[in-house]
Design an enzyme around this catalytic site. Structure first.
Site, PDB file in Angstrom:
ATOM      1  CG  ASN A  60      -8.099  -2.515  10.038  1.00  0.00           C
ATOM      2  OD1 ASN A  60      -7.630  -3.283   8.755  1.00  0.00           O
ATOM      3  ND2 ASN A  60      -7.667  -2.334  11.214  1.00  0.00           N
TER       4      ASN A  60
ATOM      5  CD  GLU B 175      -9.964   1.316   1.812  1.00  0.00           C
ATOM      6  OE1 GLU B 175      -9.213   0.546   2.341  1.00  0.00           O
ATOM      7  OE2 GLU B 175     -10.137   2.428   2.168  1.00  0.00           O
TER       8      GLU B 175
HETATM    9  P1  TGC Z   1       2.756  -5.878   7.155  1.00  0.00           P
HETATM   10  O1  TGC Z   1       4.008  -6.445   7.320  1.00  0.00           O
HETATM   11  O2  TGC Z   1       1.589  -7.069   6.989  1.00  0.00           O
HETATM   12  O3  TGC Z   1       2.208  -5.072   8.336  1.00  0.00           O
HETATM   13  C1  TGC Z   1       2.957  -4.045   8.479  1.00  0.00           C
HETATM   14  C2  TGC Z   1       2.415  -3.511   9.905  1.00  0.00           C
HETATM   15  O4  TGC Z   1       1.163  -2.958   9.841  1.00  0.00           O
HETATM   16  C3  TGC Z   1       0.281  -3.889  10.851  1.00  0.00           C
HETATM   17  N1  TGC Z   1      -0.840  -4.270   9.954  1.00  0.00           N
HETATM   18  C4  TGC Z   1      -1.943  -3.784  10.277  1.00  0.00           C
HETATM   19  N2  TGC Z   1      -2.457  -3.045  11.290  1.00  0.00           N
HETATM   20  C5  TGC Z   1      -3.680  -2.660  11.391  1.00  0.00           C
HETATM   21  N3  TGC Z   1      -4.549  -3.123  10.474  1.00  0.00           N
HETATM   22  C6  TGC Z   1      -4.371  -3.986   9.628  1.00  0.00           C
HETATM   23  N4  TGC Z   1      -5.298  -4.237   8.642  1.00  0.00           N
HETATM   24  C7  TGC Z   1      -3.181  -4.382   9.508  1.00  0.00           C
HETATM   25  N5  TGC Z   1      -2.350  -4.811   8.619  1.00  0.00           N
HETATM   26  C8  TGC Z   1      -0.987  -4.887   8.877  1.00  0.00           C
HETATM   27  C9  TGC Z   1       1.214  -5.077  11.081  1.00  0.00           C
HETATM   28  O5  TGC Z   1       0.959  -5.792  12.110  1.00  0.00           O
HETATM   29  C10 TGC Z   1       2.417  -4.489  10.851  1.00  0.00           C
HETATM   30  O6  TGC Z   1       2.690  -3.673  12.207  1.00  0.00           O
HETATM   31  P2  TGC Z   1       4.171  -3.759  12.974  1.00  0.00           P
HETATM   32  O7  TGC Z   1       4.252  -3.050  14.085  1.00  0.00           O
HETATM   33  O8  TGC Z   1       4.840  -5.178  12.899  1.00  0.00           O
HETATM   34  O9  TGC Z   1       4.909  -2.917  11.994  1.00  0.00           O
HETATM   35  O10 TGC Z   1       2.747  -4.977   6.089  1.00  0.00           O
HETATM   36  P3  TGC Z   1       3.111  -5.326   4.369  1.00  0.00           P
HETATM   37  O11 TGC Z   1       3.691  -4.104   3.952  1.00  0.00           O
HETATM   38  O12 TGC Z   1       3.687  -6.967   4.096  1.00  0.00           O
HETATM   39  O13 TGC Z   1       1.572  -5.199   3.667  1.00  0.00           O
HETATM   40  C11 TGC Z   1       0.658  -6.092   3.710  1.00  0.00           C
HETATM   41  C12 TGC Z   1      -0.591  -5.840   2.707  1.00  0.00           C
HETATM   42  C13 TGC Z   1      -0.308  -6.243   1.250  1.00  0.00           C
HETATM   43  C14 TGC Z   1      -1.633  -6.749   3.342  1.00  0.00           C
HETATM   44  C15 TGC Z   1      -0.921  -4.470   3.091  1.00  0.00           C
HETATM   45  O14 TGC Z   1       0.214  -3.767   2.398  1.00  0.00           O
HETATM   46  C16 TGC Z   1      -2.213  -4.007   2.065  1.00  0.00           C
HETATM   47  O15 TGC Z   1      -3.017  -4.054   2.884  1.00  0.00           O
HETATM   48  N6  TGC Z   1      -1.986  -3.360   0.921  1.00  0.00           N
HETATM   49  C17 TGC Z   1      -3.372  -2.847   0.221  1.00  0.00           C
HETATM   50  C18 TGC Z   1      -3.400  -1.313   0.197  1.00  0.00           C
HETATM   51  C19 TGC Z   1      -4.407  -0.890   0.302  1.00  0.00           C
HETATM   52  O16 TGC Z   1      -5.562  -1.429   0.705  1.00  0.00           O
HETATM   53  N7  TGC Z   1      -4.687   0.501   0.077  1.00  0.00           N
HETATM   54  C20 TGC Z   1      -5.774   1.311   0.153  1.00  0.00           C
HETATM   55  C21 TGC Z   1      -5.571   2.829  -0.159  1.00  0.00           C
HETATM   56  S1  TGC Z   1      -6.703   3.928   0.601  1.00  0.00           S
HETATM   57  C22 TGC Z   1      -8.064   3.349  -0.573  1.00  0.00           C
HETATM   58  O17 TGC Z   1      -8.020   2.712  -1.384  1.00  0.00           O
HETATM   59  C23 TGC Z   1      -9.449   4.296  -0.420  1.00  0.00           C
HETATM   60  S2  TGC Z   1     -10.914   3.826  -1.472  1.00  0.00           S
HETATM   61  C24 TGC Z   1     -12.160   4.711  -1.191  1.00  0.00           C
HETATM   62  C25 TGC Z   1     -13.005   4.188  -0.086  1.00  0.00           C
HETATM   63  O18 TGC Z   1     -12.339   3.702   1.043  1.00  0.00           O
HETATM   64  O19 TGC Z   1     -14.211   4.220  -0.400  1.00  0.00           O
HETATM   65  P1  FAD Z   2      -1.248  -2.366  -8.148  1.00  0.00           P
HETATM   66  O1  FAD Z   2      -0.991  -2.764  -6.890  1.00  0.00           O
HETATM   67  O2  FAD Z   2      -0.423  -2.162  -9.254  1.00  0.00           O
HETATM   68  O3  FAD Z   2      -2.047  -4.028  -8.760  1.00  0.00           O
HETATM   69  C1  FAD Z   2      -2.093  -4.354  -9.929  1.00  0.00           C
HETATM   70  C2  FAD Z   2      -2.544  -5.855 -10.001  1.00  0.00           C
HETATM   71  O4  FAD Z   2      -1.592  -6.417  -9.626  1.00  0.00           O
HETATM   72  C3  FAD Z   2      -3.766  -6.124  -9.230  1.00  0.00           C
HETATM   73  O5  FAD Z   2      -4.726  -7.074  -9.971  1.00  0.00           O
HETATM   74  C4  FAD Z   2      -3.098  -6.513  -7.971  1.00  0.00           C
HETATM   75  O6  FAD Z   2      -4.204  -7.209  -7.208  1.00  0.00           O
HETATM   76  C5  FAD Z   2      -2.095  -7.440  -8.346  1.00  0.00           C
HETATM   77  N1  FAD Z   2      -1.115  -7.386  -7.264  1.00  0.00           N
HETATM   78  C6  FAD Z   2      -0.389  -6.722  -6.777  1.00  0.00           C
HETATM   79  N2  FAD Z   2       0.409  -7.087  -5.696  1.00  0.00           N
HETATM   80  C7  FAD Z   2       0.194  -8.640  -5.884  1.00  0.00           C
HETATM   81  C8  FAD Z   2       0.747  -9.815  -5.117  1.00  0.00           C
HETATM   82  N3  FAD Z   2       1.388  -9.581  -4.121  1.00  0.00           N
HETATM   83  N4  FAD Z   2       0.084 -10.716  -5.479  1.00  0.00           N
HETATM   84  C9  FAD Z   2      -0.909 -11.151  -6.544  1.00  0.00           C
HETATM   85  N5  FAD Z   2      -1.308  -9.976  -7.245  1.00  0.00           N
HETATM   86  C10 FAD Z   2      -0.745  -8.790  -6.642  1.00  0.00           C
HETATM   87  N6  FAD Z   2      -6.003   5.315  -2.595  1.00  0.00           N
HETATM   88  C11 FAD Z   2      -5.711   6.149  -1.473  1.00  0.00           C
HETATM   89  O7  FAD Z   2      -4.493   6.300  -0.937  1.00  0.00           O
HETATM   90  N7  FAD Z   2      -6.572   7.086  -1.227  1.00  0.00           N
HETATM   91  C12 FAD Z   2      -8.012   7.055  -1.763  1.00  0.00           C
HETATM   92  O8  FAD Z   2      -8.895   7.767  -1.437  1.00  0.00           O
HETATM   93  C13 FAD Z   2      -8.253   6.031  -2.907  1.00  0.00           C
HETATM   94  N8  FAD Z   2      -9.142   5.946  -3.541  1.00  0.00           N
HETATM   95  C14 FAD Z   2      -9.499   5.384  -4.594  1.00  0.00           C
HETATM   96  C15 FAD Z   2     -10.757   5.396  -5.554  1.00  0.00           C
HETATM   97  C16 FAD Z   2     -10.600   4.856  -6.577  1.00  0.00           C
HETATM   98  C17 FAD Z   2     -11.875   4.927  -7.770  1.00  0.00           C
HETATM   99  C18 FAD Z   2      -9.674   3.963  -7.066  1.00  0.00           C
HETATM  100  C19 FAD Z   2      -9.566   3.108  -8.307  1.00  0.00           C
HETATM  101  C20 FAD Z   2      -8.438   3.773  -6.280  1.00  0.00           C
HETATM  102  C21 FAD Z   2      -8.333   4.356  -5.072  1.00  0.00           C
HETATM  103  N9  FAD Z   2      -7.216   4.338  -4.264  1.00  0.00           N
HETATM  104  C22 FAD Z   2      -6.980   5.285  -3.104  1.00  0.00           C
HETATM  105  C23 FAD Z   2      -6.106   3.817  -4.801  1.00  0.00           C
HETATM  106  C24 FAD Z   2      -6.346   1.968  -4.265  1.00  0.00           C
HETATM  107  O9  FAD Z   2      -6.209   1.507  -2.892  1.00  0.00           O
HETATM  108  C25 FAD Z   2      -5.332   1.420  -5.436  1.00  0.00           C
HETATM  109  O10 FAD Z   2      -5.738   1.627  -6.561  1.00  0.00           O
HETATM  110  C26 FAD Z   2      -5.213  -0.242  -4.856  1.00  0.00           C
HETATM  111  O11 FAD Z   2      -4.632  -0.247  -3.618  1.00  0.00           O
HETATM  112  C27 FAD Z   2      -4.488  -0.847  -5.985  1.00  0.00           C
HETATM  113  O12 FAD Z   2      -3.275  -0.322  -6.469  1.00  0.00           O
HETATM  114  P2  FAD Z   2      -2.697  -0.160  -7.862  1.00  0.00           P
HETATM  115  O13 FAD Z   2      -3.831   0.540  -8.468  1.00  0.00           O
HETATM  116  O14 FAD Z   2      -1.553   0.657  -8.040  1.00  0.00           O
HETATM  117  O15 FAD Z   2      -2.768  -1.695  -8.536  1.00  0.00           O
END
Ligand code: TGC
Ligand code: FAD
Length: 393
Positions: A246, A369
């Site tokens: 968040n 994110e």
């Molecule tokens: P879901 O069943 O929706 O939730 C599981 C539990 O988590 C709670 N929750 C949250 N709590 C706080 N903030 C949020 N935004 C929350 N969203 C959900 C929820 O209430 C629940 O709690 P509990 O107590 O009931 O267990 O979870 P789901 O597995 O169905 O997932 C939903 C989904 C798809 C939205 C989630 O998996 C998601 O957001 N996926 C995207 C993954 C993602 O964003 N990865 C980022 C990795 S880090 C990164 O990319 C760093 S980039 C570098 C930079 O930031 O510059």
């Molecule tokens: P996937 O999840 O395999 O998705 C592939 C495609 O499928 C996408 O278009 C997606 O939207 C689509 N898709 C997936 N699920 C669905 C659905 N249910 N419905 C419709 N479409 C869907 N992660 C960390 O933990 N820490 C970090 O510091 C971090 N930094 C990053 C920095 C960079 C530059 C990049 C590129 C990524 C970073 N990430 C980090 C990872 C990032 O959070 C993931 O790349 C991102 O969450 C997407 O996961 P994925 O790449 O495995 O794609």
């Protein structure tokens, strides 16, 4: 260029003098320390690590966290800083995001007093670097499917698995690693793993077409043994890592508008200088339409970010509302940067001009994110009450 070119609706008037002063300080830093070098860093795929203590001295690391040396600034101030940094390059904003919003936030929100004392002051000063390992090779959008495990072993834990795309991991001192425990329920917990621990390896990902002035890594966790004091006591389940996301997603909605503004300003300057058919290209109606569309979308995006920031500072921001700004502002920013590139013609293909560099960076920003699709589905669930993530959702 006229007085309305840079802030058409006078959105500056919505900021306090302190907020404007902070914004100007960060803008000055970007002009002096990032802008002159960014094209070379980008081409060489170089992260300017020497800037890290300077970012700390500016008070930009963990800047909206309180205590243990953190600056304790507002969400709006953090957003303004993110916007200025990303006007320089997304790679620098993402450094601040990973360090402050992800790694430091995890420790500040869920760490013990000892953990906070050990890590936060050094991280706020830029003397120590943190990373945040959630994503895995087979678990990106769906972190609930993670395979990394944490096995109880005497007084401590043994971590095994792999993480992918982890920002800063190869230069980090500590990794926040999220893993599934063997407590019978498979609950996900967070661990603070010093990166010098045996069995921890981080390998930078090469060949990137965006985010080149930043570092992301593959992490291997091969029997990594840590003590019980590595466990984050306050985080149980996915709510832990999601709460940190968040913070980062909030900063991104501001940052994207910084990249968009920089691309627009590059296009405007060029359009006023460049002549074709005997006139400035800014004199063509089609060019003016492009520039005006950019002004409309940037001003709207900044308003969304500012309103979201005010809600956050008032303690009224809901996670689903962050998806609005992350989705809208990043998607809009990419479109603006690409359109700005067209104004620059062939010259816009080179690193001499910022718009295409920003657009390429933003491809990563729109993916991490939470992708566009994931934020659409988070909003869709909020609007309809029906989860449409597929699988077991
Ligand atoms: P879901 O069943 O929706 O939730 C599981 C539990 O988590 C709670 N929750 C949250 N709590 C706080 N903030 C949020 N935004 C929350 N969203 C959900 C929820 O209430 C629940 O709690 P509990 O107590 O009931 O267990 O979870 P789901 O597995 O169905 O997932 C939903 C989904 C798809 C939205 C989630 O998996 C998601 O957001 N996926 C995207 C993954 C993602 O964003 N990865 C980022 C990795 S880090 C990164 O990319 C760093 S980039 C570098 C930079 O930031 O510059
Ligand atoms: P996937 O999840 O395999 O998705 C592939 C495609 O499928 C996408 O278009 C997606 O939207 C689509 N898709 C997936 N699920 C669905 C659905 N249910 N419905 C419709 N479409 C869907 N992660 C960390 O933990 N820490 C970090 O510091 C971090 N930094 C990053 C920095 C960079 C530059 C990049 C590129 C990524 C970073 N990430 C980090 C990872 C990032 O959070 C993931 O790349 C991102 O969450 C997407 O996961 P994925 O790449 O495995 O794609």
């Amino acid at each position: 260029m006229t007085g309305l070119a840079h802030d058409y609706l006078d959105l500056d008037s919505l900021l306090s003098p302190e907020e404007r002063a902070l914004r100007e300080r960060v803008r000055g830093f970007v002009d002096e320390r990032i802008r002159p070098h960014i094209a070379a860093w980008y081409e060489a795929a170089h992260f300017p690590r020497e800037l890290v203590p300077e970012l700390g001295a500016l008070g930009l690391l963990g800047m909206h966290l309180h205590g243990h040396g953190c600056p304790g600034r507002s969400a709006v101030e953090y957003g303004l800083a993110a916007m200025e940094l990303e006007a320089g390059d997304s790679g620098l904003r993402t450094f601040v995001s990973v360090q402050g919003s992800l790694a430091m936030s995890a420790i500040a929100k869920f760490g013990s007093d000892d953990q906070q004392r050990r890590w936060l002051p050094g991280m706020a000063a830029g003397e120590l670097i943190g990373c945040f390992g959630l994503t895995e090779p087979t678990a990106g959008s769906d972190p609930a499917s993670m395979r990394t495990t944490a096995r109880r072993d005497g007084d401590g834990w043994v971590l095994d698995g792999a993480k992918r795309w982890i920002g800063l991991a190869s230069i980090a001192d500590v990794a926040v690693v999220w893993a599934r425990t063997d407590d019978g329920t498979g609950t996900i917990r967070g661990f603070l793993v010093p990166t010098a621990t045996d069995g921890f390896t981080a390998t930078p990902i090469t060949g990137k077409l965006g985010m080149r002035a930043s570092i992301q890594c593959d992490i291997a966790l091969d029997g990594v043994r840590v003590g019980d004091d590595a466990l984050l006591p306050g985080a149980t389940g996915l709510t832990g890592p999601f709460s940190c996301l968040n913070e980062a997603r909030y900063g991104i909605m501001w940052g994207a508008m910084g990249a968009a503004r920089d691309a627009y300003e590059a296009a405007l300057r060029y359009a006023l200088e460049r002549r074709q058919f005997g006139v400035q290209i800014a004199a063509f109606q089609l060019t003016q339409q492009k520039l005006v569309d950019m002004v409309l979308e940037i001003q709207k995006g900044v308003l969304v970010a500012l309103h979201t920031g005010r809600l956050k500072d008032a303690g009224r921001l809901r996670p689903q509302q962050i998806s609005f700004g992350k989705l809208n502002n990043v998607r809009t920013a990419i479109a603006i940067c690409r359109e700005a590139r067209t104004v620059l013609g062939g010259n816009g293909i080179t690193l001499e001009h910022a718009p295409l560099r920003h657009a390429n960076n933003l491809e990563a920003v729109r993916t991490y994110e939470g992708t566009d699709e994931i934020h659409t589905l988070i909003m869709g669930r909020s609007v309809t009450g029906i989860p449409a993530f597929g699988g077991a959702a």
